[in-house]
Write a protein that holds these residues in place. Sequence first.
Motif, PDB file in Angstrom:
ATOM      1  N   THR A   2       0.840  -1.186   0.000  1.00 28.27           N
ATOM      2  CA  THR A   2       0.000   0.000   0.000  1.00 28.27           C
ATOM      3  C   THR A   2       0.871   1.228   0.000  1.00 28.27           C
ATOM      4  O   THR A   2       2.047   1.168   0.368  1.00 28.27           O
ATOM      5  CB  THR A   2      -0.899   0.034   1.256  1.00 28.27           C
ATOM      6  OG1 THR A   2      -0.063   0.154   2.402  1.00 28.27           O
ATOM      7  CG2 THR A   2      -1.769  -1.203   1.341  1.00 28.27           C
ATOM      8  N   ASP A   6       5.038   2.640   1.794  1.00 27.20           N
ATOM      9  CA  ASP A   6       6.116   3.304   1.064  1.00 27.20           C
ATOM     10  C   ASP A   6       6.995   4.141   1.968  1.00 27.20           C
ATOM     11  O   ASP A   6       8.061   4.575   1.560  1.00 27.20           O
ATOM     12  CB  ASP A   6       5.549   4.232  -0.018  1.00 27.20           C
ATOM     13  CG  ASP A   6       4.843   3.461  -1.104  1.00 27.20           C
ATOM     14  OD1 ASP A   6       4.118   4.115  -1.852  1.00 27.20           O
ATOM     15  OD2 ASP A   6       5.001   2.247  -1.194  1.00 27.20           O
ATOM     16  N   ASN A  21       4.107  -6.529 -12.802  1.00 27.65           N
ATOM     17  CA  ASN A  21       2.781  -6.721 -12.223  1.00 27.65           C
ATOM     18  C   ASN A  21       1.779  -6.058 -13.170  1.00 27.65           C
ATOM     19  O   ASN A  21       2.183  -5.493 -14.181  1.00 27.65           O
ATOM     20  CB  ASN A  21       2.738  -6.162 -10.791  1.00 27.65           C
ATOM     21  CG  ASN A  21       3.022  -4.679 -10.719  1.00 27.65           C
ATOM     22  OD1 ASN A  21       2.348  -3.870 -11.356  1.00 27.65           O
ATOM     23  ND2 ASN A  21       4.018  -4.307  -9.920  1.00 27.65           N
ATOM     24  N   TYR A  23       0.410  -3.343 -13.149  1.00 31.20           N
ATOM     25  CA  TYR A  23       0.460  -1.880 -13.207  1.00 31.20           C
ATOM     26  C   TYR A  23       1.847  -1.303 -13.498  1.00 31.20           C
ATOM     27  O   TYR A  23       1.952  -0.124 -13.803  1.00 31.20           O
ATOM     28  CB  TYR A  23      -0.062  -1.297 -11.888  1.00 31.20           C
ATOM     29  CG  TYR A  23      -1.439  -1.802 -11.583  1.00 31.20           C
ATOM     30  CD1 TYR A  23      -2.551  -1.259 -12.215  1.00 31.20           C
ATOM     31  CD2 TYR A  23      -1.634  -2.869 -10.712  1.00 31.20           C
ATOM     32  CE1 TYR A  23      -3.822  -1.750 -11.976  1.00 31.20           C
ATOM     33  CE2 TYR A  23      -2.905  -3.366 -10.468  1.00 31.20           C
ATOM     34  CZ  TYR A  23      -3.993  -2.803 -11.102  1.00 31.20           C
ATOM     35  OH  TYR A  23      -5.249  -3.295 -10.868  1.00 31.20           O
ATOM     36  N   ARG A  25       6.182  -2.302 -14.801  1.00 35.64           N
ATOM     37  CA  ARG A  25       7.285  -3.195 -15.159  1.00 35.64           C
ATOM     38  C   ARG A  25       8.516  -2.341 -15.383  1.00 35.64           C
ATOM     39  O   ARG A  25       8.424  -1.149 -15.686  1.00 35.64           O
ATOM     40  CB  ARG A  25       6.935  -4.058 -16.363  1.00 35.64           C
ATOM     41  CG  ARG A  25       6.630  -3.297 -17.621  1.00 35.64           C
ATOM     42  CD  ARG A  25       6.233  -4.266 -18.754  1.00 35.64           C
ATOM     43  NE  ARG A  25       5.407  -3.591 -19.717  1.00 35.64           N
ATOM     44  CZ  ARG A  25       4.082  -3.698 -19.781  1.00 35.64           C
ATOM     45  NH1 ARG A  25       3.434  -4.457 -18.943  1.00 35.64           N
ATOM     46  NH2 ARG A  25       3.397  -3.044 -20.680  1.00 35.64           N
ATOM     47  N   THR A  45      -3.532   0.911  -6.244  1.00 35.33           N
ATOM     48  CA  THR A  45      -2.501   0.347  -7.128  1.00 35.33           C
ATOM     49  C   THR A  45      -1.166   1.078  -7.076  1.00 35.33           C
ATOM     50  O   THR A  45      -0.189   0.591  -7.649  1.00 35.33           O
ATOM     51  CB  THR A  45      -3.007   0.343  -8.580  1.00 35.33           C
ATOM     52  OG1 THR A  45      -3.266   1.690  -8.995  1.00 35.33           O
ATOM     53  CG2 THR A  45      -4.267  -0.496  -8.734  1.00 35.33           C
ATOM     54  N   GLY A  47       1.032   1.330  -4.873  1.00 32.84           N
ATOM     55  CA  GLY A  47       2.089   0.523  -4.270  1.00 32.84           C
ATOM     56  C   GLY A  47       2.810  -0.358  -5.272  1.00 32.84           C
ATOM     57  O   GLY A  47       4.005  -0.620  -5.133  1.00 32.84           O
ATOM     58  N   PHE A  48       2.096  -0.822  -6.297  1.00 33.21           N
ATOM     59  CA  PHE A  48       2.727  -1.634  -7.332  1.00 33.21           C
ATOM     60  C   PHE A  48       3.741  -0.810  -8.123  1.00 33.21           C
ATOM     61  O   PHE A  48       4.812  -1.303  -8.483  1.00 33.21           O
ATOM     62  CB  PHE A  48       1.672  -2.221  -8.271  1.00 33.21           C
ATOM     63  CG  PHE A  48       0.788  -3.239  -7.613  1.00 33.21           C
ATOM     64  CD1 PHE A  48       1.245  -4.519  -7.339  1.00 33.21           C
ATOM     65  CD2 PHE A  48      -0.510  -2.908  -7.260  1.00 33.21           C
ATOM     66  CE1 PHE A  48       0.430  -5.465  -6.736  1.00 33.21           C
ATOM     67  CE2 PHE A  48      -1.342  -3.843  -6.660  1.00 33.21           C
ATOM     68  CZ  PHE A  48      -0.871  -5.126  -6.384  1.00 33.21           C
ATOM     69  N   LEU A  49       3.404   0.441  -8.399  1.00 33.60           N
ATOM     70  CA  LEU A  49       4.343   1.341  -9.067  1.00 33.60           C
ATOM     71  C   LEU A  49       5.494   1.685  -8.126  1.00 33.60           C
ATOM     72  O   LEU A  49       6.657   1.700  -8.529  1.00 33.60           O
ATOM     73  CB  LEU A  49       3.628   2.615  -9.529  1.00 33.60           C
ATOM     74  CG  LEU A  49       4.489   3.693 -10.169  1.00 33.60           C
ATOM     75  CD1 LEU A  49       5.227   3.183 -11.399  1.00 33.60           C
ATOM     76  CD2 LEU A  49       3.629   4.909 -10.524  1.00 33.60           C
ATOM     77  N   GLU A  51       6.832  -0.058  -5.808  1.00 33.01           N
ATOM     78  CA  GLU A  51       7.760  -1.188  -5.713  1.00 33.01           C
ATOM     79  C   GLU A  51       8.832  -1.098  -6.805  1.00 33.01           C
ATOM     80  O   GLU A  51      10.022  -1.295  -6.554  1.00 33.01           O
ATOM     81  CB  GLU A  51       6.957  -2.484  -5.834  1.00 33.01           C
ATOM     82  CG  GLU A  51       7.774  -3.735  -5.750  1.00 33.01           C
ATOM     83  CD  GLU A  51       6.927  -4.991  -5.877  1.00 33.01           C
ATOM     84  OE1 GLU A  51       7.437  -6.056  -5.503  1.00 33.01           O
ATOM     85  OE2 GLU A  51       5.766  -4.906  -6.350  1.00 33.01           O
ATOM     86  N   HIS A  52       8.426  -0.775  -8.013  1.00 32.76           N
ATOM     87  CA  HIS A  52       9.372  -0.675  -9.124  1.00 32.76           C
ATOM     88  C   HIS A  52      10.241   0.578  -8.993  1.00 32.76           C
ATOM     89  O   HIS A  52      11.443   0.536  -9.280  1.00 32.76           O
ATOM     90  CB  HIS A  52       8.618  -0.692 -10.460  1.00 32.76           C
ATOM     91  CG  HIS A  52       8.184  -2.068 -10.832  1.00 32.76           C
ATOM     92  ND1 HIS A  52       8.890  -2.863 -11.695  1.00 32.76           N
ATOM     93  CD2 HIS A  52       7.118  -2.812 -10.427  1.00 32.76           C
ATOM     94  CE1 HIS A  52       8.287  -4.034 -11.823  1.00 32.76           C
ATOM     95  NE2 HIS A  52       7.198  -4.017 -11.061  1.00 32.76           N
TER      96      HIS A  52
END
Length: 146
Positions: A2, A6, A21, A23, A25, A45, A47-49, A51-52
């Motif tokens: 989430t 972050d 994922n 959202y 890469r 979403t 959090g998916f960004l 992470e990268h």
Amino acid sequence: MTPESDDRAPETRPSETPAANPYARTRTDGACTVVEAVGEIDLATAGFLAEHLDAATATGRPDVLVDLRGVEFFDCSGLRVLCRAESRAQQRGGRLRVVTDGPRLHRLLRASGLWRRFPPLLEIPEFPDFPEFPDLSDFPEFPDKQ
């Protein structure tokens, strides 16, 4: 993940490239890392960004392009993730740039006061050493009235 998670220090996360994922890469293009976001980037979403972007900015002198051309919706959760990643990149002597040709994202950057912090590139440059910040006078105040 989430957006609240972050706030942990990036050093506590692994620096290897996370798996793609729905959202985001990551890929390498010359000397820079390209993080491509797609779909809707919102509270659920972002959090998916993140992470990268965390992985891309965990190295010394990161040179990161965030490609937002495939994004259909982007809200303040996504802006928060961009601001954090750009701050980390600068702290490490690197930079983070945004690539978007979408008038909605251009308006969001202007309305949020982040246009000068993230003057967008319209496309990913062909050369590994991408250009310096564009001259903002080349951009009309509001390029599209959609």
